[in-house]
Design an enzyme around this catalytic site. Structure first.
Site, mmCIF file in Angstrom:
data_model
loop_
_atom_site.group_PDB
_atom_site.id
_atom_site.type_symbol
_atom_site.label_atom_id
_atom_site.label_comp_id
_atom_site.label_asym_id
_atom_site.label_seq_id
_atom_site.Cartn_x
_atom_site.Cartn_y
_atom_site.Cartn_z
ATOM 1 N N ASP A 146 -3.893 7.165 -3.624
ATOM 2 C CA ASP A 146 -5.281 7.595 -3.804
ATOM 3 C C ASP A 146 -5.772 8.325 -2.559
ATOM 4 O OD1 ASP A 146 -4.943 4.936 -2.603
ATOM 5 O OD2 ASP A 146 -7.117 4.955 -2.392
ATOM 6 N N ALA A 180 -11.654 3.195 1.135
ATOM 7 C CA ALA A 180 -12.385 3.945 2.171
ATOM 8 C C ALA A 180 -13.654 3.245 2.640
ATOM 9 C CB ALA A 180 -12.702 5.350 1.669
ATOM 10 N N ASP A 197 0.862 -1.179 0.000
ATOM 11 C CA ASP A 197 0.000 0.000 0.000
ATOM 12 C C ASP A 197 0.900 1.231 0.000
ATOM 13 O OD1 ASP A 197 -2.255 1.557 -0.033
ATOM 14 O OD2 ASP A 197 -3.121 0.783 1.818
ATOM 15 N N CYS A 223 -6.384 -23.905 19.491
ATOM 16 C CA CYS A 223 -7.553 -24.212 20.328
ATOM 17 C C CYS A 223 -7.612 -25.685 20.719
ATOM 18 C CB CYS A 223 -8.829 -23.775 19.607
ATOM 19 S SG CYS A 223 -8.823 -22.011 19.274
ATOM 20 N N CYS A 250 -13.414 -23.911 18.646
ATOM 21 C CA CYS A 250 -12.613 -24.012 17.423
ATOM 22 C C CYS A 250 -11.697 -25.202 17.591
ATOM 23 C CB CYS A 250 -11.804 -22.719 17.264
ATOM 24 S SG CYS A 250 -10.540 -22.768 15.985
ATOM 25 N N CYS A 305 -8.654 -25.440 15.721
ATOM 26 C CA CYS A 305 -7.357 -25.140 15.117
ATOM 27 C C CYS A 305 -6.258 -25.645 16.066
ATOM 28 C CB CYS A 305 -7.237 -23.637 14.847
ATOM 29 S SG CYS A 305 -6.779 -22.643 16.271
HETATM 30 N N1 GUN Z 1 -6.435 0.957 3.156
HETATM 31 C C1 GUN Z 1 -7.702 1.027 3.640
HETATM 32 N N2 GUN Z 1 -8.452 1.827 2.865
HETATM 33 C C2 GUN Z 1 -7.653 2.285 1.878
HETATM 34 C C3 GUN Z 1 -7.878 3.150 0.749
HETATM 35 O O1 GUN Z 1 -8.966 3.680 0.521
HETATM 36 N N3 GUN Z 1 -6.797 3.363 -0.073
HETATM 37 C C4 GUN Z 1 -5.583 2.794 0.169
HETATM 38 N N4 GUN Z 1 -4.583 3.046 -0.687
HETATM 39 N N5 GUN Z 1 -5.357 1.986 1.221
HETATM 40 C C5 GUN Z 1 -6.389 1.735 2.050
HETATM 41 ZN ZN ZN Z 2 -8.756 -21.777 17.053
#
Ligand code: GUN
Ligand code: ZN
Length: 490
Positions: free
Chosen positions: A125, A193, A90, A281, A276, A278
């Site tokens: 963005d 978002a 990101d 657990c 659970c 796993c």
């Molecule tokens: N991580 C959570 N929401 C967003 C987003 O709207 N844009 C980006 N780039 N990363 C995110």
């Molecule tokens: Zn578990």
């Protein structure tokens, strides 16, 4: 395989796909565990053992920290994290949404992601939050569009480029943004978002946002739901056509002592049992887990197991044509998810085009099932049946039915259909013996429509007297209505 994204199986809007990246092919839907380059509760290397095929980390955090940046630039991102599979990065946009600004430009962070060898690059963005004024959402969308266009010109090689779809809580802006980005041919389309919507359980609006963006995109493109990490909503999001998720939830929840299940989250202090099986657990009791020195790590591990188990179940359900049954079950975990389910089925006219014509047996799971794409599809195709002479509509075999010219079976939520189709999907459905109001509504509406399309026929309608519904009155105007003894054993 030549295409970057190949779809292998489908159910409703969901699909099983293969996404090709420079570091290998992954199967979708899947979750990308979020790796914090600073703190690692569980090492990236180990992530494969939970079922992870691809990781996501934040290039902005790496960029800002001298020692991390140096290693990333010299040895590459994969070496830095110690993971040789695909890694998405990101851009710092999330930090932008939280802190209001970031100390990097779109160009700088794109170039950095390119240099360190990210498999899926994200531009800077602007994550416009929910409920802002339309003007602001539009203005920020224009800035995002400029940055994405610049990114598309800049990133052209092997590495995949993501084009985040923004537009706040305005479905028309989401759809417009999506169809604009579709023309720029990004390899992956994240929906941005949406974290504030999920955090406040606004699933109905989330459904509209996802559906709007999907309508603007090509169905052939992979879609990522940014910041979605709780497995209880994966099935719903997959059924809308989301292919990728990313989860920091496994770690964030563990830090707070929270234990993830597909029906919700428990605080470990309140657990008397571990529901659970796993490896964590199975090894610890609830009491031992609470007191463990490495409780956070153990919870993180359980959370990852629970998360990937759900992904595998979703994929199996797609294979079996049972995804909608799973969605309906999962959405009963919380009333706000149920709102999401109801909203989901308002999109049935759109979902219907993707939904396979034939699949596993349709199960009626509750009143929402009456709005499934299959029911809608049948209602749209009633013109195909032509009826003449004496027509018997009945819920099951009755004495003397051989004397009628045509026999139809009445089955809620579908309505009346030719008896020969009883074994054909979706009429071979498993339905309740006690149809509810919604099932009878769609069934009577479809039956009335069928009668209106064939006014020349003469109808006898035999049904249980328990079929109480305002529309039965309408049926009785068009057919000779006969009640049969109710709920008799066949
Ligand atoms: N991580 C959570 N929401 C967003 C987003 O709207 N844009 C980006 N780039 N990363 C995110
Ligand atoms: Zn578990």
């Amino acid at each position: 395989m030549s295409a970057i994204f190949e779809i292998l199986d489908k159910d409703a809007g969901g699909r099983i796909g293969k996404l090709r990246t420079p570091h290998g092919i992954i199967e979708t839907p899947t979750v990308m565990p979020v790796i914090n380059p600073n703190i690692q509760l569980i090492s990236p290397k180990e992530m494969r053992s939970f079922g992870a095929e691809i990781l996501i980390t934040n290039s902005y955090i790496i960029y800002r920290k001298e020692e991390l940046r140096k290693i990333a630039l010299e040895k590459g991102l994969h070496e830095l994290l110690g993971f040789d599979g695909p890694i998405m990065t990101d851009s710092g946009s999330f930090q932008l949404s939280v802190y209001g600004s970031v100390e990097v430009t779109n160009e700088e962070i794109l170039e950095f992601q390119q240099k360190i060898g990210s498999d899926i690059i994200v531009p800077l963005d602007i994550p416009t939050p929910p409920d802002v004024q339309y003007r602001r959402a539009e203005e920020e969308l224009a800035v995002t569009a400029e940055r994405l266009e610049a990114a598309r010109k800049f990133i052209q090689g092997e590495q995949l480029l993501a084009g985040p779809v923004q537009g706040s809580t305005y479905p028309e802006l989401r759809e417009k943004a999506a169809s604009h980005l579709k023309g720029l041919n990004f390899e992956v389309y994240p929906l941005g978002a949406v974290v504030p919507l999920m955090e406040s359980y606004r699933y109905a609006e989330l459904v509209d946002v996802i559906a709007a963006a999907k309508k603007g995109l090509s169905p052939a493109s992979p879609v990522h739901l940014f910041g979605a990490g709780h497995p209880m909503m994966f099935a719903l999001a997959v059924a809308l056509g989301c292919d990728l998720f990313d989860s920091a939830a496994y770690a964030l929840y563990a830090k707070d002592g929270r234990y993830i299940t597909v029906t919700g989250t428990y605080h470990v202090e309140k657990l008397n049992y571990l529901p659970c099986s796993c490896p964590i657990c199975s090894k610890y009791t609830a009491e031992e887990l609470k007191k463990a020195d490495n409780r956070e790590e153990l919870l993180g591990r359980h959370n990852l197991y629970a998360t990937f188990a759900e992904i595998r179940l979703i994929k199996q359900c797609i294979k079996d044509g049972k995804l909608l049954e799973l969605v309906e079950q999962r959405c009963r975990a919380h009333p706000r998810l149920l709102d999401g389910l109801k909203k989901f089925y308002t999109h049935s006219p759109w979902l219907e085009q993707f939904d396979p014509a034939t699949k596993g047996t349709y199960f009626y799971c509750g009143p929402e099932s009456a709005s499934r794409p299959e029911v809608l599809r049948f209602g749209k195709r009633l013109e195909r049946f032509s009826l003449e002479g004496s027509v018997l509509i009945r819920t099951g075999p009755v004495k003397g039915e051989g004397s009628y010219d045509q026999i139809l079976t009445f089955k809620a939520p579908f309505g009346a259909f030719p008896v020969e189709m009883e074994e054909v999907y979706p009429f071979n459905a498993e339905v309740s013996k006690f149809p509810d109001y919604e099932a009878l509504s769609t069934a009577f509406i479809n039956t009335l429509k069928l009668m209106d399309l064939n006014p020349q026929a003469e109808y006898t309608f035999i049904c249980e007297k328990e079929f109480r519904h305002p529309l039965i009155e309408e049926i009785s105007k068009k057919a000779k209505l006969v009640y049969r003894e109710a709920w008799k054993k066949e």
